[in-house]
Design a protein around this motif. Structure first.
Motif, PDB file in Angstrom:
ATOM      1  N   TYR A  79       0.853  -1.266  -0.197  1.00 55.90           N
ATOM      2  CA  TYR A  79       0.013   0.103  -0.145  1.00 55.90           C
ATOM      3  C   TYR A  79       0.871   1.172   0.132  1.00 55.90           C
TER       4      TYR A  79
ATOM      5  N   ALA B 183      -2.930  -3.364   2.701  1.00 54.14           N
ATOM      6  CA  ALA B 183      -4.094  -2.818   2.901  1.00 54.14           C
ATOM      7  C   ALA B 183      -5.228  -3.577   2.836  1.00 54.14           C
TER       8      ALA B 183
ATOM      9  N   GLU C  12      -9.672  -4.283   3.956  1.00 55.59           N
ATOM     10  CA  GLU C  12     -10.970  -3.708   4.550  1.00 55.59           C
ATOM     11  C   GLU C  12     -12.190  -4.920   4.563  1.00 55.59           C
TER      12      GLU C  12
ATOM     13  N   ARG D  21     -14.452  -0.933   7.809  1.00 52.60           N
ATOM     14  CA  ARG D  21     -13.114  -0.947   8.461  1.00 52.60           C
ATOM     15  C   ARG D  21     -11.995  -1.144   7.472  1.00 52.60           C
ATOM     16  N   ARG D  22     -11.064  -0.160   7.593  1.00 51.89           N
ATOM     17  CA  ARG D  22     -10.004  -0.281   6.731  1.00 51.89           C
ATOM     18  C   ARG D  22      -8.725  -0.263   7.619  1.00 51.89           C
ATOM     19  N   ILE D  23      -7.742  -1.141   7.031  1.00 47.36           N
ATOM     20  CA  ILE D  23      -6.641  -1.387   7.867  1.00 47.36           C
ATOM     21  C   ILE D  23      -5.389  -1.208   6.805  1.00 47.36           C
ATOM     22  N   ILE D  24      -4.328  -0.942   7.687  1.00 50.89           N
ATOM     23  CA  ILE D  24      -3.062  -0.860   6.847  1.00 50.89           C
ATOM     24  C   ILE D  24      -2.073  -1.855   7.908  1.00 50.89           C
TER      25      ILE D  24
ATOM     26  N   ILE E  67      -0.966   8.445   7.517  1.00 47.31           N
ATOM     27  CA  ILE E  67      -2.525   8.281   7.429  1.00 47.31           C
ATOM     28  C   ILE E  67      -3.036   9.725   8.012  1.00 47.31           C
TER      29      ILE E  67
ATOM     30  N   TYR F  30      -7.824   4.910   7.688  1.00 47.37           N
ATOM     31  CA  TYR F  30      -7.267   3.657   7.993  1.00 47.37           C
ATOM     32  C   TYR F  30      -6.796   3.484   9.357  1.00 47.37           C
ATOM     33  N   GLU F  31      -6.710   2.374   9.999  1.00 49.79           N
ATOM     34  CA  GLU F  31      -6.319   2.117  11.120  1.00 49.79           C
ATOM     35  C   GLU F  31      -4.920   1.388  10.817  1.00 49.79           C
TER      36      GLU F  31
END
Length: 137
Positions: free
Chosen positions: A26, A40, A42, A52-55, A84, A91-92
């Motif tokens: 990402y 990344a 979701e 929810r979106r995460i890296i 971020i 994103y978290e």
């Protein structure tokens, strides 16, 4: 940069856990720096139907010096979190580690103190079963 040796297992574990991988790696822009977080992903939360979106930054912590690798991981994690926030991305960020690394090193007082002081979020993965064991926020 080369992918960590547990990268594929973490990626597969996230997919099994219901996440859709949207980028591998990402790209993140941090002022004049172009960064590349490992993954990344979701998913829609089953509790409240919110996306929810995460890296995820993946670290195996195999090698000569755990503490040196941990210091580097904190630096990467912090820069990604800053990018971020500065880019107002939804994103978290999580640091993905193996259950073995977690059991061997992450219960030490100094490591626990750093996790709390730097507000590190962890996802612990069973690498052999490619399964998420726990999320630590």
């Amino acid at each position: 940069m080369a992918k960590d040796i547990i990268h594929a297992a973490v990626k597969n574990a996230l997919v099994k856990d219901g996440w859709t991988i949207v980028a591998d790696p990402y790209p993140l822009q941090y002022a004049e720096f172009s960064l590349r977080a490992d993954l990344a992903a979701e998913r829609i939360s089953s509790v409240d139907s919110v996306l929810r979106r995460i890296i995820v930054e993946v670290k195996s912590f195999v090698g000569f010096s755990f503490i040196h690798q941990f210091q580097q991981a904190i630096g990467q994690y912090t820069m990604y979190r800053d990018a971020i926030e500065l880019n107002a991305l939804d994103y978290e960020i999580y640091l993905a580690i193996s259950d073995e690394a977690f059991q061997d090193n992450f219960h030490q007082t100094a490591v626990q103190n750093s996790i709390h002081r730097h507000d590190l979020k962890l996802v612990v993965v069973d690498i052999d079963k490619e399964q998420v064991l726990t999320w630590i926020s």
